[in-house]
Scaffold this active site. Structure first.
Site, mmCIF file in Angstrom:
data_model
loop_
_atom_site.group_PDB
_atom_site.id
_atom_site.type_symbol
_atom_site.label_atom_id
_atom_site.label_comp_id
_atom_site.label_asym_id
_atom_site.label_seq_id
_atom_site.Cartn_x
_atom_site.Cartn_y
_atom_site.Cartn_z
ATOM 1 N N LYS A 253 -2.739 -10.524 8.602
ATOM 2 C CA LYS A 253 -2.658 -9.297 7.801
ATOM 3 C C LYS A 253 -1.201 -9.097 7.434
ATOM 4 O O LYS A 253 -0.305 -9.580 8.149
ATOM 5 C CB LYS A 253 -3.161 -8.096 8.615
ATOM 6 C CG LYS A 253 -3.610 -6.930 7.758
ATOM 7 C CD LYS A 253 -5.029 -7.080 7.255
ATOM 8 C CE LYS A 253 -5.372 -6.023 6.239
ATOM 9 N NZ LYS A 253 -6.798 -6.035 5.886
ATOM 10 N N ASP B 169 -5.911 -5.047 0.043
ATOM 11 C CA ASP B 169 -6.331 -4.038 1.026
ATOM 12 C C ASP B 169 -5.888 -2.712 0.409
ATOM 13 O O ASP B 169 -5.717 -2.625 -0.822
ATOM 14 C CB ASP B 169 -5.671 -4.297 2.392
ATOM 15 C CG ASP B 169 -6.265 -3.432 3.520
ATOM 16 O OD1 ASP B 169 -7.360 -3.732 3.990
ATOM 17 O OD2 ASP B 169 -5.627 -2.428 3.920
HETATM 18 P P1 NDP Z 1 -7.981 1.409 -1.749
HETATM 19 O O1 NDP Z 1 -6.509 1.486 -1.779
HETATM 20 O O2 NDP Z 1 -8.695 0.851 -2.933
HETATM 21 O O3 NDP Z 1 -8.605 2.841 -1.425
HETATM 22 C C1 NDP Z 1 -8.272 3.524 -0.262
HETATM 23 C C2 NDP Z 1 -8.901 4.894 -0.294
HETATM 24 O O4 NDP Z 1 -8.751 5.511 0.960
HETATM 25 C C3 NDP Z 1 -8.265 5.824 -1.314
HETATM 26 O O5 NDP Z 1 -9.219 6.722 -1.759
HETATM 27 C C4 NDP Z 1 -7.188 6.521 -0.478
HETATM 28 O O6 NDP Z 1 -6.808 7.798 -0.974
HETATM 29 C C5 NDP Z 1 -7.908 6.666 0.848
HETATM 30 N N1 NDP Z 1 -6.913 6.669 1.927
HETATM 31 C C6 NDP Z 1 -6.074 5.660 2.273
HETATM 32 N N2 NDP Z 1 -5.284 6.016 3.283
HETATM 33 C C7 NDP Z 1 -5.622 7.283 3.576
HETATM 34 C C8 NDP Z 1 -5.156 8.209 4.537
HETATM 35 N N3 NDP Z 1 -4.179 7.877 5.402
HETATM 36 N N4 NDP Z 1 -5.752 9.431 4.566
HETATM 37 C C9 NDP Z 1 -6.751 9.743 3.684
HETATM 38 N N5 NDP Z 1 -7.225 8.905 2.750
HETATM 39 C C10 NDP Z 1 -6.666 7.704 2.704
HETATM 40 O O7 NDP Z 1 -8.332 0.558 -0.431
HETATM 41 P P2 NDP Z 1 -9.683 -0.204 -0.064
HETATM 42 O O8 NDP Z 1 -10.854 0.503 -0.614
HETATM 43 O O9 NDP Z 1 -9.477 -1.630 -0.369
HETATM 44 O O10 NDP Z 1 -9.667 -0.078 1.536
HETATM 45 C C11 NDP Z 1 -10.305 0.990 2.237
HETATM 46 C C12 NDP Z 1 -10.554 0.591 3.677
HETATM 47 O O11 NDP Z 1 -11.400 -0.588 3.703
HETATM 48 C C13 NDP Z 1 -9.312 0.194 4.482
HETATM 49 O O12 NDP Z 1 -9.507 0.567 5.842
HETATM 50 C C14 NDP Z 1 -9.292 -1.328 4.378
HETATM 51 O O13 NDP Z 1 -8.551 -1.923 5.446
HETATM 52 C C15 NDP Z 1 -10.785 -1.612 4.476
HETATM 53 N N6 NDP Z 1 -11.197 -2.923 3.977
HETATM 54 C C16 NDP Z 1 -10.932 -3.288 2.695
HETATM 55 C C17 NDP Z 1 -11.362 -4.518 2.230
HETATM 56 C C18 NDP Z 1 -11.218 -4.925 0.802
HETATM 57 O O14 NDP Z 1 -11.809 -5.938 0.420
HETATM 58 N N7 NDP Z 1 -10.501 -4.195 -0.030
HETATM 59 C C19 NDP Z 1 -12.024 -5.497 3.136
HETATM 60 C C20 NDP Z 1 -12.335 -4.960 4.438
HETATM 61 C C21 NDP Z 1 -11.906 -3.736 4.838
HETATM 62 P P3 NDP Z 1 -5.391 7.960 -1.713
HETATM 63 O O15 NDP Z 1 -5.521 7.196 -2.995
HETATM 64 O O16 NDP Z 1 -5.210 9.422 -1.911
HETATM 65 O O17 NDP Z 1 -4.367 7.358 -0.793
#
Ligand code: NDP
Length: 453
Positions: free
Chosen positions: A126, A166
């Site tokens: 990561k 991510d």
């Molecule tokens: P994105 O950046 O596309 O979206 C993240 C979302 O979560 C946004 O809506 C963001 O809001 C919100 N968010 C992030 N951090 C916080 C926080 N500290 N408090 C509140 N809201 C938060 O990321 P992904 O959709 O790719 O990832 C989401 C989750 O899925 C993560 O845990 C990631 O590790 C996991 N994941 C992702 C994969 C992938 O293929 N993308 C694979 C496996 C797991 P805002 O925009 O306001 O920050």
């Protein structure tokens, strides 16, 4: 075995102070392994756990870049190459101001086990930076990504380490980083996944994590002869994973009613339909706006801003049968878990990594609900990255139907192996134990075969 595990955790905490997320991820895994360590003293003699907990390599570097006004910024870049026992390092890059060593080590540690479950040959890694893409122009994001790759390129490669996206790293950032890698190395290889479709990307990769989490929920429901049709679902986040979770829930006849971002959440009693989801995708992926705009656009929807004084998140205090946490780590604490159970939720499939605290997980397990931990439920993303690597190596592209069918088959197989392993080790229905034990055995046995490395 309790003493062995307690001593091990004591060592982990002493050796890695100020890394609470890493301690949490390790604790969750070792809690599942007592029975395995009892039955297999060879893993203790060979100190397999101690070796798995120590990253093979940690790379940390400075990333200097200039904004549009010419001001200089210095961010910190990381890549944690955790374990390469079963394949080249593989795992996403996170760009978020909260990124630090603890968070990336927990994510890399989880990734080792998740990748082992996918059935594909991928080790775990990561990386990322404390850079915040929010509010930056495209030029600023490009300059940052190029500066970041100027150091990272020497540590990665198609047979060494293949990063992906991510939080904060989507198609735009992958493009900028891949472009710089290609320029520096003078070679076009499958060094990153999540690439654009015309330059080596795979169809279904953007959809894969969300689709996979929904497929996993369906598989869990099948064990009770049920499906998702007509079920109300809570989804958090509104990024990549949340968006495609909502899309797949709709296509399987469920009704997603919530989405969130770091400012708050929306509740839409009528359901977030395909048409409304198209608005969210434009809002989040193109305009990069706030989720509150959803409530301005669709009447009858309520927006609740984040209240930092609360000890719980009201999103999880909403009537539903299913929950798909898809934002970030530790977004469900024990109070939230209690609220979910009280509101009738009995299916939790984690799209995010480690979104539930250890106490929250215990609540779900005690209640005997269908609880799919992230390392199993969200493995569809990295599995499809593995399929992208396979297509790149063969220099071919599979169709949408082909990739989706493979993703579905992989999620089914991950569910089956977790279910079977949980049963075999005396905790039927406990997908946490199933996922941790099955993946540990695969990695541990590969390490034993390869000698003391
Ligand atoms: P994105 O950046 O596309 O979206 C993240 C979302 O979560 C946004 O809506 C963001 O809001 C919100 N968010 C992030 N951090 C916080 C926080 N500290 N408090 C509140 N809201 C938060 O990321 P992904 O959709 O790719 O990832 C989401 C989750 O899925 C993560 O845990 C990631 O590790 C996991 N994941 C992702 C994969 C992938 O293929 N993308 C694979 C496996 C797991 P805002 O925009 O306001 O920050």
């Amino acid at each position: 075995m309790r003493d062995y595990v307690a001593e091990l955790m004591g060592e982990v905490k002493a050796k890695n102070p100020a890394e609470p997320e890493f301690h949490q991820a390790v604790q969750e895994v070792v809690d599942s392994l007592s029975v395995v360590l009892e039955q297999h003293p060879e893993y203790r003699h060979e100190k397999i756990l101690q070796r798995i907990i120590e990253p093979e390599r940690v790379i940390m570097f400075r990333v200097p870049w200039r904004d549009d006004q010419g001001n200089l910024h210095v961010n910190r870049g990381f890549r944690i190459q955790m374990n390469s026992a079963i394949g080249p390092y593989k795992g996403g890059m996170r760009f978020h101001p909260t990124v630090n060593l603890s968070i990336l080590k927990f994510l890399a540690f989880e990734q080792v086990f998740k990748n082992a479950l996918t059935t594909l040959p991928m080790g775990g890694a990561k990386g990322g930076s404390d850079f915040d893409p929010k509010g930056k122009t495209d030029f600023e994001v490009m300059r940052f990504c190029q500066a970041f790759m100027c150091e990272l390129f020497r540590h990665i490669g198609p047979d060494t380490d293949v990063p992906a996206g991510d939080i904060g790293v989507g198609a735009r950032e992958i493009g900028f980083m891949f472009g710089m890698y290609k320029r520096l190395k003078n070679e076009f290889t499958g060094v990153m996944t999540g690439k654009g479709l015309t330059w080596g990307g795979s169809v279904i990769r953007p959809e894969a994590t969300g689709y996979g989490a929904v497929y996993f929920a369906e598989e869990m429901l099948k064990t009770r002869k049920e499906d998702l049709k007509g079920k109300i679902a809570l989804v958090s986040g509104s990024g990549n994973v949340a968006q495609y979770t909502v899309e797949k829930l709709n296509s399987l006849g469920a009704k997603p009613v919530t989405l969130s971002d770091s400012t708050g959440f929306i509740y839409d009693e009528d359901g977030i339909t395909r048409e409304k989801l198209a608005f969210v995708m434009e809002l989040k992926n193109v305009r990069r706006g706030r989720i509150s705009e959803y409530a301005d656009k669709f009447k009858g929807t309520v927006f609740t801003p984040v209240d930092p004084t609360l000890d719980h998140n009201p999103l999880w205090n909403t009537k539903a049968q299913c929950a798909f946490p898809s934002a970030t780590q530790n977004e469900i604490n024990e109070k939230d878990a209690d609220n979910l159970l009280k509101n009738g939720v009995y299916v939790v499939s984690e799209g995010a990594n480690m979104p539930t605290t250890i106490e929250g997980v215990h609540r779900f397990l005690q209640a005997g609900i269908l609880y799919g931990p992230g390392k199993a439920a969200n493995a569809g993303g990295v599995a499809t990255s593995g399929l992208e690597m396979a297509q790149n190596s063969m220099r071919i592209s599979w169709t949408r139907e082909e990739v989706d069918a493979r993703l579905y088959k992989i999620m089914k197989s991950i569910h089956a192996v977790c279910d079977r392993t949980a049963e075999k080790y005396g905790t039927p229905g406990n997908y946490v134990n199933g996922a941790n034990i099955a993946s540990f055995l695969k990695v541990a046995n590969a390490m034993m075969d390869q000698g003391l490395v």
